[in-house]
Write an enzyme that holds these catalytic residues in place. Structure first.
Site, PDB file in Angstrom:
ATOM      1  N   ASP A 184     -73.554 -70.481 -85.979  1.00 42.43           N
ATOM      2  CA  ASP A 184     -74.918 -70.584 -86.305  1.00 42.43           C
ATOM      3  C   ASP A 184     -75.036 -71.639 -87.740  1.00 42.43           C
ATOM      4  O   ASP A 184     -73.612 -71.842 -88.129  1.00 42.43           O
ATOM      5  CB  ASP A 184     -75.554 -69.326 -86.853  1.00 42.43           C
ATOM      6  CG  ASP A 184     -77.148 -69.531 -86.675  1.00 42.43           C
ATOM      7  OD1 ASP A 184     -77.600 -70.484 -86.667  1.00 42.43           O
ATOM      8  OD2 ASP A 184     -77.641 -68.287 -87.120  1.00 42.43           O
ATOM      9  N   ASP A 244     -77.449 -71.975 -90.967  1.00 46.56           N
ATOM     10  CA  ASP A 244     -78.035 -70.940 -92.256  1.00 46.56           C
ATOM     11  C   ASP A 244     -77.677 -69.799 -92.122  1.00 46.56           C
ATOM     12  O   ASP A 244     -77.821 -68.941 -91.083  1.00 46.56           O
ATOM     13  CB  ASP A 244     -79.439 -71.089 -92.363  1.00 46.56           C
ATOM     14  CG  ASP A 244     -79.945 -72.566 -92.410  1.00 46.56           C
ATOM     15  OD1 ASP A 244     -79.165 -73.357 -92.729  1.00 46.56           O
ATOM     16  OD2 ASP A 244     -81.079 -73.115 -91.835  1.00 46.56           O
TER      17      ASP A 244
END
Length: 213
Positions: free
Chosen positions: A13, A15
């Protein structure tokens, strides 16, 4: 002739895993700041022969908060910082849609992961995927990936009860303190107990698990 070793690929991922997340979205390159140790972890994985791929919801595009040029500038900043450490991200797969668009690529749907599997010609069963958010982990599990939680981003303040709830929703979850600890685990080949989360005092609020993207 010996069989060629399968491709070593890890799906991250963005953020809250690689860089600091924001409740009002990371909207400019100036707002993009790497988390401590995260870029070094990616560099170490790359140098060990791992293909590092990012899968990220970026509904700020669909919401009109920034444009493609700005998103590219964020990733240029990331890639330039990685290059200085001898690392790289192979590719960034992103969903540009707003929630109401009903697309297949917005996590927790597995569309981004399906795209990655097709692009690299790999089966995703057992491929490690890393995030601090529930929806990314759910998307990864739906695609057959092995889920790894990092205690950064929205899961930074997760207490024992919240972690137990998350484990119930994400079968086979492995927990790490941060991306650097995950890299240690992957490169060393075993899960270090120091990566287990610390219990929080009774009554402490459980962190939000669903990212706003």
């Amino acid at each position: 002739m010996p069989e060629r070793s399968p491709m070593k690929i890890v799906i991250l991922d963005r953020d809250g895993t690689i860089n600091e997340g924001r409740d009002d979205y990371v909207k400019t390159a100036d707002e993009w700041y790497p988390l401590a140790g995260a870029l070094d972890a990616i560099a170490r994985l790359h140098q060990a022969g791992w293909h590092v791929v990012v899968a990220t919801n970026q509904s700020g595009l669909g919401r009109g908060l920034f444009d493609m040029a700005t998103l590219n500038a964020m990733h240029l900043k990331m890639n330039e910082a990685l290059a200085r450490l001898g690392g790289r991200v192979d590719a960034v797969f992103f969903c540009p849609h707003a929630p109401e668009d009903g697309c297949e690529c917005r996590k927790p749907r597995p569309g981004l992961f399906t795209q990655i599997g097709r692009r690299y010609g790999v089966e995703l069963a057992g491929v490690p995927t890393v995030s601090g958010t529930l929806r990314h982990l759910q998307a990864g599990v739906a695609a057959g990936c092995q889920p790894h939680l990092v205690r950064t981003g929205h899961s930074a303040d997760l207490d024992a009860a919240g972690l137990q709830e998350l484990r119930a929703q994400v079968p086979g979850l492995v927990v790490h303190e941060d991306l650097a600890a995950f890299a240690d685990t992957l490169l060393i080949g075993h899960h270090r107990k120091v990566g287990e989360p610390r219990s929080k005092p009774a009554g402490e609020a459980v962190a939000r698990l669903a990212d706003p993207l």
